[in-house]
Design an enzyme around this catalytic site. Structure first.
Site, PDB file in Angstrom:
ATOM      1  CD  GLU A  27      -2.835   1.185   2.436  1.00 49.10           C
ATOM      2  OE1 GLU A  27      -2.710   0.385   3.370  1.00 49.10           O
ATOM      3  OE2 GLU A  27      -3.801   1.964   2.323  1.00 49.10           O
ATOM      4  CG  ASN A 172      -9.512  -0.862   1.856  1.00 45.97           C
ATOM      5  OD1 ASN A 172      -9.192  -2.030   2.086  1.00 45.97           O
ATOM      6  ND2 ASN A 172      -9.327   0.108   2.749  1.00 45.97           N
ATOM      7  CD  GLU A 173     -10.290  -1.744   6.310  1.00 44.63           C
ATOM      8  OE1 GLU A 173     -10.146  -0.584   6.751  1.00 44.63           O
ATOM      9  OE2 GLU A 173      -9.676  -2.723   6.770  1.00 44.63           O
ATOM     10  CE1 TYR A 244      -3.657  -5.515   9.421  1.00 46.56           C
ATOM     11  CE2 TYR A 244      -5.822  -4.483   9.266  1.00 46.56           C
ATOM     12  CZ  TYR A 244      -4.603  -4.814   8.692  1.00 46.56           C
ATOM     13  OH  TYR A 244      -4.337  -4.445   7.393  1.00 46.56           O
ATOM     14  CD  GLU A 292      -6.297  -4.174   4.670  1.00 39.74           C
ATOM     15  OE1 GLU A 292      -6.121  -3.798   5.856  1.00 39.74           O
ATOM     16  OE2 GLU A 292      -6.741  -3.427   3.782  1.00 39.74           O
ATOM     17  CD  GLN A 349       0.295  -2.173   4.127  1.00 43.39           C
ATOM     18  OE1 GLN A 349       1.169  -1.641   3.461  1.00 43.39           O
ATOM     19  NE2 GLN A 349      -0.840  -1.532   4.468  1.00 43.39           N
TER      20      GLN A 349
HETATM   21  O1  AHR Z   1      -3.055  -2.040   6.392  1.00 40.77           O
HETATM   22  C1  AHR Z   1      -3.254  -0.784   6.960  1.00 40.77           C
HETATM   23  C2  AHR Z   1      -4.689  -0.298   6.841  1.00 40.77           C
HETATM   24  O2  AHR Z   1      -5.517  -1.133   7.595  1.00 40.77           O
HETATM   25  C3  AHR Z   1      -5.292  -0.337   5.460  1.00 40.77           C
HETATM   26  O3  AHR Z   1      -5.022   0.804   4.736  1.00 40.77           O
HETATM   27  C4  AHR Z   1      -6.762  -0.434   5.744  1.00 40.77           C
HETATM   28  O4  AHR Z   1      -7.458  -1.094   4.728  1.00 40.77           O
HETATM   29  C5  AHR Z   1      -6.836  -1.135   7.080  1.00 40.77           C
HETATM   30  O5  AHR Z   1      -7.681  -0.500   7.940  1.00 40.77           O
END
Ligand code: AHR
Length: 509
Positions: A27, A172-173, A244, A292, A349
């Site tokens: 990214e 995205n999101e 995450y 992600e 990432q």
């Molecule tokens: O990976 C970092 C960020 O986390 C990305 O830009 C977003 O899609 C997510 O919230």
């Protein structure tokens, strides 16, 4: 030492492992692109400005599908800003990370890098501030045969041959209030469906990922996904999942049990996909793109994603330890166990930003999470097997009961790969892998990632604390391997077997 028994049988097949579950994510944020993979000023730069040291370490991880250009960045990105002569590309204020974006790296550079690295490009269209038409034009730029204005532009920029980008994200999101252009589910669904139609009209061979829930804690979790899938219908091929995790309470045993909740996240989303398929009376099965995933909690705050109007700042540079490495392995085990439904997954990432690789000037550091990824790299071809695990376990505070040993297994041509995580913080473990129906001839390779403590890390001063090591002797009989694992470790063992199993079951529809 309590024994854990792992029983494997060649008939207990889940599905072939889709290589794309070993994908990554690049990214435009912080120093992921600039000073990460692309750094013309570095002494390591090749003639195109790519950092050779970073690329060589990434090459060893053999990422498959590479998602680009974001992330939150994608929702404000106009791809035309990033193509054409570099000197005329605009320098812009980038609002996702409040940074300066000079657009020196764009679609053509990404594709060039993907070709060099053998990555399958996966492009996220801007459905935040962009239009369906802009997404359509991007597909034409990438995939159209010369003869139309956007494909001719690609040819003018250096490539007569189409890039053939088969995987595209519809934003995205978009459920996240932090997202540029965020709208309620029904409005996103309309935008996504319009874009999907135009994009597939330009190139019917592409596959599309619709935005699913960005976080399991959001109030719209699952309802967002239902509304979107029901409306977009057969234009959707995959729904995205993001996750995450982190050790927020300093409780290693609990943290290592988070795998339960990753399994659950996959299973409920698959359940929703089946529900929508049935409700729409559709023959089309939606699969999951876990596009992600990673450990991210130390730098998850507003300041860590604020570039204060500057270029390539140190944003979201998480420093990883041993327990994080085991959780990363836990994600991979979960994807393998769900090979029938998870078809794409992207580690978020790859460089500097929540990444296995950190750069500092011309130096490079391989973080702890680099090593479990490397364990799986050469052991991922074949069909996932359903493992029966019997052994000790514990009740975790937040995620329920887990076996002390977390497992996945892949049966390939002439090889059997097993992955074992020992969650115990103090105790070594004895594991007996019993392979009824699969004759074990020899151990091809056996490696382990461990370290002195759950919080041990690699640093620029001490870069080798966590790394892959040879796993000690494994006792082998025809259908049984006995393995000793140290506490807090992930091990990968590849056995040569006496058969080639060719009866892989296709994924269900
Ligand atoms: O990976 C970092 C960020 O986390 C990305 O830009 C977003 O899609 C997510 O919230």
């Amino acid at each position: 030492m309590d024994l854990t028994k792992v029983v494997l049988h060649p008939e207990y097949q889940i599905a072939p492992v889709d290589p794309r579950i070993f994908g990554g994510f690049l990214e435009h944020i912080g120093r992921a692109v600039y000073e990460g993979v692309y750094d013309p000023q570095s002494k390591h730069a090749d003639k195109h400005g790519f950092r050779k040291d970073v690329l060589s370490s990434l090459k060893d991880l053999a990422f498959t599908a590479m998602r680009y250009p974001g992330g939150n960045f994608a929702s404000g990105y106009h791809w035309l800003d990033g193509v054409g002569p570099r000197s005329s590309r605009p320098v812009l204020t980038e609002l996702a990370s409040l940074s300066i974006e000079p657009n020196q790296f764009g679609t053509d550079e990404f594709i060039q890098l993907a070709l060099k690295m053998n990555w399958t490009p996966m492009i996220t269209a801007n459905l935040g501030t962009g239009t369906p038409e802009e997404a359509r034009n991007w597909v034409e730029y990438c995939n159209g045969p010369v003869g139309t204005s956007f494909s001719n532009l690609r040819a003018k920029n250096g490539s007569v041959d189409p890039y053939g980008v088969k995987l595209w994200g519809l934003g995205n999101e978009m459920d996240g209030p932090w997202q540029q252009g965020h709208v309620p589910a029904d409005q996103y669904a309309i935008r996504a469906q319009q874009a999907a139609k135009l994009m597939k009209d330009i190139d019917p061979s592409i596959e599309l990922v619709v935005c699913g829930s960005a976080e399991i804690g959001l109030p719209t979790y699952m309802e967002w996904d239902r509304i979107v899938l029901e409306y977009v219908g057969d234009y959707a091929d995959y729904v995205s999942l993001h996750r995450y995790v982190g050790n927020l309470t300093g409780d290693t045993a609990d943290y290592l049990a988070v795998t339960n909740s990753i399994d659950q996240q996959i299973e409920v989303m698959d359940g929703l996909c089946r529900y929508v398929q049935a409700k729409l009376h559709s023959r089309k099965r939606y699969y999951l793109a876990f596009d992600e995933w990673n450990v991210w909690y130390r730098t998850q705050n507003a300041e860590s994603v604020n570039g204060h109007g500057k270029f390539a700042q140190h944003l979201v540079e998480e420093e990883y330890n041993l327990e994080d490495a085991l959780v990363v392995a836990g994600f991979l085990n979960s994807f393998i166990r769900h090979a029938d439904v998870v078809k794409i997954a992207n580690l978020a990432q790859i460089a500097n930003v929540i990444a296995p690789i950190l750069t500092r000037g011309d130096q490079i550091l391989l973080q702890s999470i680099y090593y479990p990824l490397a364990l799986y790299t050469h052991r991922r071809e074949g069909v996932a097997l359903q493992a029966i695990v019997r052994g000790p376990g514990y009740e975790s505070k937040n995620f329920g009961f887990v076996n002390t040993i977390d497992t996945s297994a892949i049966l390939g041509n002439g090889l059997l790969h097993t992955f074992l995580i020992n969650r115990s913080t103090t105790q070594p473990a004895a594991v007996e892998v019993e392979t009824t129906g699969i004759g074990l001839k020899s151990v091809l390779s056996a490696e382990v990632v461990t370290g002195p403590s759950a919080t041990a890390c690699n640093t620029f001063a001490q870069p080798d604390t966590i790394h892959n090591q040879k796993l000690g002797k494994i006792k082998l009989t025809d259908h049984k391997a006995t393995i000793s694992l140290p506490p807090l470790c992930v091990a990968a063992i590849s056995f040569c077997i006496d058969d080639n199993f060719q009866f892989y079951r296709p994924s269900p529809s």
